[in-house]
Design an enzyme around this catalytic site. Structure first.
Site, PDB file in Angstrom:
ATOM      1  N   ASN A  67      20.560   9.522   9.447  1.00  0.00           N
ATOM      2  CA  ASN A  67      21.555  10.428  10.059  1.00  0.00           C
ATOM      3  C   ASN A  67      21.054  11.862  10.216  1.00  0.00           C
ATOM      4  OD1 ASN A  67      21.708  10.751   7.284  1.00  0.00           O
ATOM      5  ND2 ASN A  67      23.930  10.966   7.233  1.00  0.00           N
ATOM      6  N   GLU A 116      21.550  11.575  -3.430  1.00  0.00           N
ATOM      7  CA  GLU A 116      22.618  12.077  -2.554  1.00  0.00           C
ATOM      8  C   GLU A 116      23.224  10.854  -1.889  1.00  0.00           C
ATOM      9  OE1 GLU A 116      23.615  15.059  -2.444  1.00  0.00           O
ATOM     10  OE2 GLU A 116      21.918  16.224  -3.198  1.00  0.00           O
ATOM     11  N   CYS A 133      27.494  12.220   5.265  1.00  0.00           N
ATOM     12  CA  CYS A 133      28.159  11.911   3.996  1.00  0.00           C
ATOM     13  C   CYS A 133      29.164  12.991   3.625  1.00  0.00           C
ATOM     14  CB  CYS A 133      27.130  11.706   2.896  1.00  0.00           C
ATOM     15  SG  CYS A 133      25.995  13.069   2.766  1.00  0.00           S
ATOM     16  N   GLU A 166      20.556  19.746  -4.061  1.00  0.00           N
ATOM     17  CA  GLU A 166      19.492  20.096  -3.128  1.00  0.00           C
ATOM     18  C   GLU A 166      19.871  21.406  -2.441  1.00  0.00           C
ATOM     19  OE1 GLU A 166      19.135  16.475  -0.680  1.00  0.00           O
ATOM     20  OE2 GLU A 166      17.407  15.991  -1.921  1.00  0.00           O
TER      21      GLU A 166
HETATM   22  N1  LIG Z   1      24.588   9.677   1.996  1.00  0.00           N
HETATM   23  C1  LIG Z   1      24.200   9.603   3.232  1.00  0.00           C
HETATM   24  O1  LIG Z   1      23.873  10.590   3.810  1.00  0.00           O
HETATM   25  C2  LIG Z   1      24.089   8.308   3.913  1.00  0.00           C
HETATM   26  C3  LIG Z   1      24.997   7.321   3.671  1.00  0.00           C
HETATM   27  N2  LIG Z   1      24.883   6.153   4.296  1.00  0.00           N
HETATM   28  C4  LIG Z   1      25.926   5.150   4.030  1.00  0.00           C
HETATM   29  O2  LIG Z   1      25.318   3.902   3.901  1.00  0.00           O
HETATM   30  C5  LIG Z   1      25.803   3.000   4.908  1.00  0.00           C
HETATM   31  C6  LIG Z   1      24.690   2.091   5.320  1.00  0.00           C
HETATM   32  O3  LIG Z   1      23.638   2.818   5.968  1.00  0.00           O
HETATM   33  P1  LIG Z   1      22.133   2.384   5.751  1.00  0.00           P
HETATM   34  O4  LIG Z   1      21.270   2.966   6.784  1.00  0.00           O
HETATM   35  O5  LIG Z   1      22.099   0.894   5.628  1.00  0.00           O
HETATM   36  O6  LIG Z   1      21.788   3.099   4.365  1.00  0.00           O
HETATM   37  P2  LIG Z   1      20.663   2.712   3.354  1.00  0.00           P
HETATM   38  O7  LIG Z   1      21.014   3.287   2.050  1.00  0.00           O
HETATM   39  O8  LIG Z   1      20.366   1.254   3.426  1.00  0.00           O
HETATM   40  O9  LIG Z   1      19.354   3.455   3.957  1.00  0.00           O
HETATM   41  C7  LIG Z   1      18.889   4.702   3.561  1.00  0.00           C
HETATM   42  C8  LIG Z   1      17.387   4.640   3.247  1.00  0.00           C
HETATM   43  O10 LIG Z   1      17.167   3.734   2.182  1.00  0.00           O
HETATM   44  C9  LIG Z   1      16.179   2.784   2.560  1.00  0.00           C
HETATM   45  N3  LIG Z   1      16.391   1.530   1.843  1.00  0.00           N
HETATM   46  C10 LIG Z   1      17.223   0.512   2.163  1.00  0.00           C
HETATM   47  N4  LIG Z   1      17.112  -0.478   1.245  1.00  0.00           N
HETATM   48  C11 LIG Z   1      16.176  -0.084   0.352  1.00  0.00           C
HETATM   49  C12 LIG Z   1      15.590  -0.682  -0.820  1.00  0.00           C
HETATM   50  N5  LIG Z   1      15.954  -1.888  -1.261  1.00  0.00           N
HETATM   51  N6  LIG Z   1      14.642   0.010  -1.483  1.00  0.00           N
HETATM   52  C13 LIG Z   1      14.254   1.225  -1.053  1.00  0.00           C
HETATM   53  N7  LIG Z   1      14.757   1.836   0.049  1.00  0.00           N
HETATM   54  C14 LIG Z   1      15.715   1.200   0.721  1.00  0.00           C
HETATM   55  C15 LIG Z   1      16.334   2.689   4.060  1.00  0.00           C
HETATM   56  O11 LIG Z   1      15.182   2.115   4.621  1.00  0.00           O
HETATM   57  P3  LIG Z   1      15.276   1.250   5.987  1.00  0.00           P
HETATM   58  O12 LIG Z   1      15.906   2.145   6.972  1.00  0.00           O
HETATM   59  O13 LIG Z   1      13.835   0.972   6.281  1.00  0.00           O
HETATM   60  O14 LIG Z   1      16.087   0.053   5.663  1.00  0.00           O
HETATM   61  C16 LIG Z   1      16.535   4.140   4.424  1.00  0.00           C
HETATM   62  O15 LIG Z   1      15.293   4.810   4.415  1.00  0.00           O
HETATM   63  C17 LIG Z   1      26.345   3.912   5.986  1.00  0.00           C
HETATM   64  O16 LIG Z   1      27.318   3.285   6.742  1.00  0.00           O
HETATM   65  C18 LIG Z   1      26.901   5.045   5.168  1.00  0.00           C
HETATM   66  O17 LIG Z   1      28.169   4.713   4.686  1.00  0.00           O
HETATM   67  C19 LIG Z   1      23.859   5.908   5.153  1.00  0.00           C
HETATM   68  C20 LIG Z   1      22.927   6.845   5.444  1.00  0.00           C
HETATM   69  C21 LIG Z   1      23.007   8.158   4.866  1.00  0.00           C
HETATM   70  O1  LIG Z   2      24.886  13.160   5.439  1.00  0.00           O
HETATM   71  C1  LIG Z   2      23.962  13.466   4.740  1.00  0.00           C
HETATM   72  O2  LIG Z   2      23.203  12.640   4.266  1.00  0.00           O
HETATM   73  C2  LIG Z   2      23.608  14.853   4.423  1.00  0.00           C
HETATM   74  C3  LIG Z   2      24.565  15.774   5.042  1.00  0.00           C
HETATM   75  C4  LIG Z   2      23.919  16.715   5.935  1.00  0.00           C
HETATM   76  C5  LIG Z   2      24.200  18.094   5.525  1.00  0.00           C
HETATM   77  O3  LIG Z   2      25.271  18.585   5.834  1.00  0.00           O
HETATM   78  O4  LIG Z   2      23.339  18.675   4.885  1.00  0.00           O
END
Ligand SMILES: NC(=O)C1=CN([C@@H]2O[C@H](COP(=O)(O)OP(=O)(O)OC[C@H]3O[C@@H](n4cnc5c(N)ncnc54)[C@H](OP(=O)(O)O)[C@@H]3O)[C@@H](O)[C@H]2O)C=CC1
Ligand SMILES: O=C(O)CCCC(=O)O
Length: 482
Positions: free
Chosen positions: A154, A252, A286, A460
């Site tokens: 994202n 995070e 998030c 962070e």
């Molecule tokens: N806090 C935040 O900012 C975020 C929250 N989310 C939440 O998570 C949901 C799913 O999104 P998603 O993209 O699947 O999020 P993930 O947590 O799966 O992905 C985030 C990162 O983790 C990696 N990852 C996934 N599985 C593993 C593993 N077993 N070991 C190590 N690294 C791993 C992914 O790699 P790869 O892409 O190669 O699978 C990516 O680089 C979203 O709908 C949202 O609700 C998602 C993204 C950001």
């Molecule tokens: O969604 C996230 O994973 C981080 C939020 C982006 C930001 O506002 O810094």
């Protein structure tokens, strides 16, 4: 993709100062699924090489003066800014956010490098008045060592620089695994770091199998800290894996942000705040408002104005002028929004605006407002991560605080009020790491970003963000009497 500098589109990984591997896994444009480029599919072996290269580079990097490290980081910052347009275009092409937002993210990402280049010089220790007359006590901060970072799709640039900036500034070396959907922004940043003069091995970027790369990052003894931004589920898994070698963790994770509008709020300002918080990155952050709580006396006025603003949002390919909402990242992301809407409608919610896939097709979704939303609906408990604004009506301050805190998450919360007493009461009562008062945007490199409860561990950004990448060493200097 028409870049001014086409060499920024990189299809190889960065290990030990060399660009290695061949394009294997396609990276697609969420607007239409078209393949933009291919990146290597690396696994445990290449990640181990990257970690070992970081291990070799780290000691020399830490021995440089803070001023020298800061100089290289500053050059990296300058190069990111100089290449803002290209980086933004790469980002929009692989991630979907409108170009204006992508440019904003590049500036935001660069700001972490600039801030920590400055902060490198201010990693102060302390002296402690000794309880013994013949001794002195000194505390210094040293880099933790090799750092591993796993980042989400994202924020393809800012989530990398928010980790790597302070890590490098503190004297750590890093290995980064960007999200599978958005590796190209990460690789372009790596190329600019190399051009800035970062020594070989100090920054490594590996694309490929998340499971295999993550396993090495969490279990290799050389890695001293794993920093992750992404889903709570994967965060918990990484934390479990990192326990095997007792690494530091920075997490995070997910949020479920309440956005509260009290009767005494400036309704126009509250609507603008809700738009900024809810629809940033098509609702895929998030810290996006996930639950909008509006007090009964202001409810109808707020909802009417919000609906008008949401209806007017321009949806389309983010590279086109004037577009405010791009596609969602994947079909799975769209399915989650649909599931939350279907569940809410089955329990009595009403669609005021949007509510279905956009006529543009693919992963486009109509920006949506739901009313008559209740706490037994899925959206009350789960992060939607999409362009869906569910409005709950509430009566009292005590009730809305209780509802806001009734979640296992605790990242960001927002509220609008003009009553100074209420502002302090509510801000202190909300169980969140970040509280935005009369604002829908809280992110900046100078403030500590992070959550409580299951939203994560650590902070962070700000001066606190660099402390995470250091260990305190206490030195007792005794025998000082003649
Ligand atoms: N806090 C935040 O900012 C975020 C929250 N989310 C939440 O998570 C949901 C799913 O999104 P998603 O993209 O699947 O999020 P993930 O947590 O799966 O992905 C985030 C990162 O983790 C990696 N990852 C996934 N599985 C593993 C593993 N077993 N070991 C190590 N690294 C791993 C992914 O790699 P790869 O892409 O190669 O699978 C990516 O680089 C979203 O709908 C949202 O609700 C998602 C993204 C950001
Ligand atoms: O969604 C996230 O994973 C981080 C939020 C982006 C930001 O506002 O810094």
């Amino acid at each position: 993709m028409q870049l001014k500098d086409s060499s920024l589109l990189v299809e190889a990984c960065f290990i030990d100062g060399a660009w290695v591997g061949e394009g294997a896994t396609p990276v697609t444009n969420p607007v239409n699924g078209a393949v933009i480029a291919k990146v290597p599919h690396f696994g445990a072996e290449e990640t181990t090489r990257a970690v070992e290269a970081a291990g070799r580079a780290q000691a020399g990097w830490a021995k440089r003066t803070a001023k020298e490290r800061a100089g290289i980081l500053r050059r990296w910052f300058d190069l990111i800014i100089a290449n803002r347009d290209d980086l933004a275009l790469i980002m929009t092409s692989e991630q979907g956010k409108p170009l204006a937002e992508a440019r904003g993210e590049i500036d935001y990402a660069a700001a972490f490098i600039e801030f920590y280049a400055e902060e490198a010089k201010r990693l102060y220790g302390e002296t402690i008045p000794s309880p013994w007359p013949n001794a002195r006590m000194v505390v210094i901060r040293q880099p933790v060592g090799v750092v591993a970072a796993i980042t989400p799709w994202n924020f393809p640039a800012a989530m990398i620089t928010r980790k790597v900036g302070p890590a490098l500034a503190a004297g750590c070396a890093a290995v980064v695994k960007p999200a599978g959907e958005t590796p190209l922004t990460a690789l372009a940043l790596g190329l600019l770091a190399e051009r800035a003069g970062l020594p070989a091995g100090v920054l490594n970027i590996v694309t490929g199998s998340a499971k295999d790369i993550g396993r090495v990052m969490t279990e290799h003894p050389l890695v001293k800290l794993i920093s992750f931004t992404g889903s709570t589920e994967v965060g918990k898994l990484l934390m479990r894996q990192a326990a095997s070698t007792v690494k530091k963790v920075g997490l995070e994770l997910g949020g479920n942000a309440p956005f509260i509008v009290f009767d005494d709020a400036d309704v126009d300002a509250a609507v603008e705040g809700a738009m900024a918080s809810k629809f940033r990155n098509m609702g895929q952050t998030c810290v996006c408002a996930n639950r909008l709580y509006v007090q009964a006396g202001i409810h109808d006025a707020f909802v009417e104005k919000l609906a008008a603003r949401v209806k007017a949002l321009k949806v389309g390919d983010g590279t086109e002028a004037g577009i405010e909402q791009g596609p969602l990242i994947t079909d799975a992301a769209v399915a989650k929004v649909e599931e939350h809407i279907a569940d809410a409608l089955s329990k009595g919610a009403e669609v005021l605006v949007g509510g279905k896939r956009h006529p543009l097709g693919h992963t486009f979704f109509e920006p949506t407002v739901l009313t008559h939303v209740k706490k037994d609906m899925m959206i009350a408990r789960e992060e939607t991560f999409g362009p869906l604004a569910p409005v709950f009506r509430f009566e009292t301050e005590a009730d809305v605080i209780a509802q806001s805190n009734d979640t296992e998450f605790g990242l960001a919360a927002y509220f609008f009020s003009r009553d100074i007493g209420r502002i302090f009461r509510v801000a202190e009562a909300l169980e969140y790491g970040i509280v935005g008062v009369n604002s829908g945007l809280i992110s900046t490199e100078v403030a500590p970003f992070g959550g409580v409860k299951e939203s994560g561990i650590g902070r962070e950004g700000s001066r606190h963000g660099i402390e995470e990448y250091t260990e305190l060493k206490y030195m007792l200097l005794a025998g000082l009497d003649k």
